[in-house]
Motif scaffolding. Structure first.
Motif, mmCIF file in Angstrom:
data_model
loop_
_atom_site.group_PDB
_atom_site.id
_atom_site.type_symbol
_atom_site.label_atom_id
_atom_site.label_comp_id
_atom_site.label_asym_id
_atom_site.label_seq_id
_atom_site.Cartn_x
_atom_site.Cartn_y
_atom_site.Cartn_z
ATOM 1 N N SER A 1 0.925 -1.134 -0.020
ATOM 2 C CA SER A 1 -0.069 0.197 0.052
ATOM 3 C C SER A 1 0.835 1.260 -0.040
ATOM 4 O O SER A 1 1.977 1.223 0.927
ATOM 5 N N GLY A 2 0.382 2.184 -0.826
ATOM 6 C CA GLY A 2 1.300 3.449 -0.689
ATOM 7 C C GLY A 2 2.530 3.590 -1.621
ATOM 8 O O GLY A 2 3.256 4.520 -1.712
ATOM 9 N N CYS A 3 2.821 2.387 -2.431
ATOM 10 C CA CYS A 3 3.878 2.285 -3.135
ATOM 11 C C CYS A 3 3.875 2.977 -4.453
ATOM 12 O O CYS A 3 4.810 2.817 -5.362
ATOM 13 N N LYS B 1 1.040 2.491 -6.770
ATOM 14 C CA LYS B 1 0.481 2.002 -7.950
ATOM 15 C C LYS B 1 -0.684 2.807 -8.535
ATOM 16 O O LYS B 1 -0.881 2.654 -9.844
ATOM 17 N N SER B 2 -1.552 3.181 -7.941
ATOM 18 C CA SER B 2 -2.530 4.213 -8.493
ATOM 19 C C SER B 2 -1.888 5.318 -9.069
ATOM 20 O O SER B 2 -2.455 5.726 -10.428
ATOM 21 N N THR B 3 -0.856 5.733 -8.789
ATOM 22 C CA THR B 3 -0.211 6.950 -9.331
ATOM 23 C C THR B 3 0.357 6.641 -10.785
ATOM 24 O O THR B 3 0.324 7.107 -11.767
ATOM 25 N N LEU B 4 0.856 5.258 -10.783
ATOM 26 C CA LEU B 4 1.140 4.698 -12.285
ATOM 27 C C LEU B 4 0.132 4.652 -13.048
ATOM 28 O O LEU B 4 0.294 4.956 -14.156
HETATM 29 P P1 ADP Z 1 -1.002 2.943 -3.830
HETATM 30 O O1 ADP Z 1 -1.936 2.935 -4.994
HETATM 31 O O2 ADP Z 1 0.310 1.900 -4.275
HETATM 32 O O3 ADP Z 1 -1.614 2.551 -2.784
HETATM 33 P P2 ADP Z 1 -0.573 5.691 -4.579
HETATM 34 O O4 ADP Z 1 -0.369 5.867 -5.850
HETATM 35 O O5 ADP Z 1 -1.990 6.029 -4.241
HETATM 36 O O6 ADP Z 1 -0.099 4.260 -3.958
HETATM 37 O O7 ADP Z 1 0.222 6.822 -3.615
HETATM 38 C C1 ADP Z 1 1.692 6.644 -3.599
HETATM 39 C C2 ADP Z 1 2.067 7.753 -2.634
HETATM 40 O O8 ADP Z 1 2.134 9.008 -3.212
HETATM 41 C C3 ADP Z 1 1.429 7.798 -1.308
HETATM 42 O O9 ADP Z 1 2.452 8.066 -0.094
HETATM 43 C C4 ADP Z 1 0.544 8.888 -1.175
HETATM 44 O O10 ADP Z 1 0.242 9.350 -0.108
HETATM 45 C C5 ADP Z 1 1.388 9.881 -2.030
HETATM 46 N N1 ADP Z 1 0.420 10.550 -3.051
HETATM 47 C C6 ADP Z 1 -0.675 10.106 -3.710
HETATM 48 N N2 ADP Z 1 -1.157 11.222 -4.366
HETATM 49 C C7 ADP Z 1 -0.660 12.425 -4.081
HETATM 50 C C8 ADP Z 1 -0.945 13.691 -4.113
HETATM 51 N N3 ADP Z 1 -1.696 14.153 -5.031
HETATM 52 N N4 ADP Z 1 -0.179 14.628 -3.391
HETATM 53 C C9 ADP Z 1 0.795 13.984 -2.596
HETATM 54 N N5 ADP Z 1 0.968 12.823 -2.396
HETATM 55 C C10 ADP Z 1 0.400 11.986 -3.105
#
Ligand code: ADP
Length: 255
Positions: free
Chosen positions: A51-53, A55-58
């Motif tokens: 979690s938080g690595c 993945k959604s950002t990708l």
């Molecule tokens: P996952 O999908 O693997 O759980 P995310 O891609 O959601 O992870 O988030 C990766 C990291 O980036 C997390 O630490 C999250 O808190 C941070 N993060 C995500 N979106 C933002 C944003 N808009 N601004 C700052 N930090 C963000």
């Protein structure tokens, strides 16, 4: 005797190409570091990671919703479907009208979008529920509606952000089978995120393992089981062994 070779791979077989992708948010959080990833036609690639690595950002970068801060992130199609963990349905619209939404935003004429929506509704097994409202649907049916809505775009690249994570196990397994059937039938390329290693192995042609934040790719596994996939594969020793290897890599990458 003539031998028929498979068609040679061309550049357009690559639908997504990430090179050295890095994502640093304005608040300084580095979500992704040096991510190299390609997704080709015919592939269903699943990403697992803590979690938080990132993945959604990708996925958000792949869809164009987010702009990466370094490297190159290319998609060679604009027919990109995106299904989120939440079905994100409009509560006041029927299933039919929810499924028509994207075609409506693309200004598809009314008769064409109704036909397209009906085809998608039939494909996901919701025939007969066209007039239902989201509140009358189970979690699995909401997800089917969400899938149908994206299918109306005829995606060549389909992004899935943990779409079945909130569902019970039986519903999840059923939807995994439905998704594999759609993958074989509609021939889109998939990029799928999940926390479940067995779901990853069952669905994919390739599993990518990410490290903890900043997320980077630490391991990769080809899944050798042929498509269409026999649901009973999940009970074989080969399947269990691969799940074990991916789980091990996931633990290593997290430590
Ligand atoms: P996952 O999908 O693997 O759980 P995310 O891609 O959601 O992870 O988030 C990766 C990291 O980036 C997390 O630490 C999250 O808190 C941070 N993060 C995500 N979106 C933002 C944003 N808009 N601004 C700052 N930090 C963000």
């Amino acid at each position: 005797m003539s031998v028929i070779s498979p068609p040679a791979a061309t550049a357009t077989d690559t639908l997504l190409d990430f090179r050295d992708v890095e994502m640093t948010f304005p608040n300084g959080v580095v979500a992704l570091h040096d991510v190299d990833l390609t997704v080709k036609r015919g592939e269903f690639v699943t990403v697992v990671g803590p979690s938080g690595c990132g993945k959604s950002t990708l996925l958000r970068i792949a869809s164009g919703l987010e702009k990466h801060s370094h490297g190159s992130a290319t998609t060679t199609t604009n027919r990109i479907g995106y299904v989120f963990q939440d079905a994100t349905l409009l509560q006041w619209r029927t299933v039919q009208r929810n499924v028509e939404l994207l075609a409506e935003l693309h200004r598809t004429p009314k008769a064409a979008r109704a036909a397209k929506a009906q085809e998608a509704i039939d494909l996901v097994g919701l025939t007969g529920f066209e007039k239902s409202l989201p509140k009358q649907l189970s979690g699995g049916m909401k997800m089917r509606t969400s899938l149908a809505r994206s299918l109306t775009l005829d995606p060549e690249l389909f992004l899935f952000d943990e779409p079945f994570g909130a569902l019970d196990e039986i519903t999840r397994e059923r939807l995994n089978d439905e998704l594999l059937r759609l993958f074989v039938e509609k021939r889109f390329a998939g990029l799928f995120i999940t926390h479940s290693v067995s779901e990853a192995v069952y669905l994919s042609t390739r599993v990518i393992v990410m490290s903890g934040r900043p997320g980077t790719i630490v391991d990769e596994f080809e899944v050798p089981f042929p498509m269409p996939r026999d649901p009973d594969i999940r009970f074989t020793a080969e399947f269990a062994e691969l799940v074990g290897q991916v789980s091990h890599a996931l633990r290593e990458g997290h430590s």
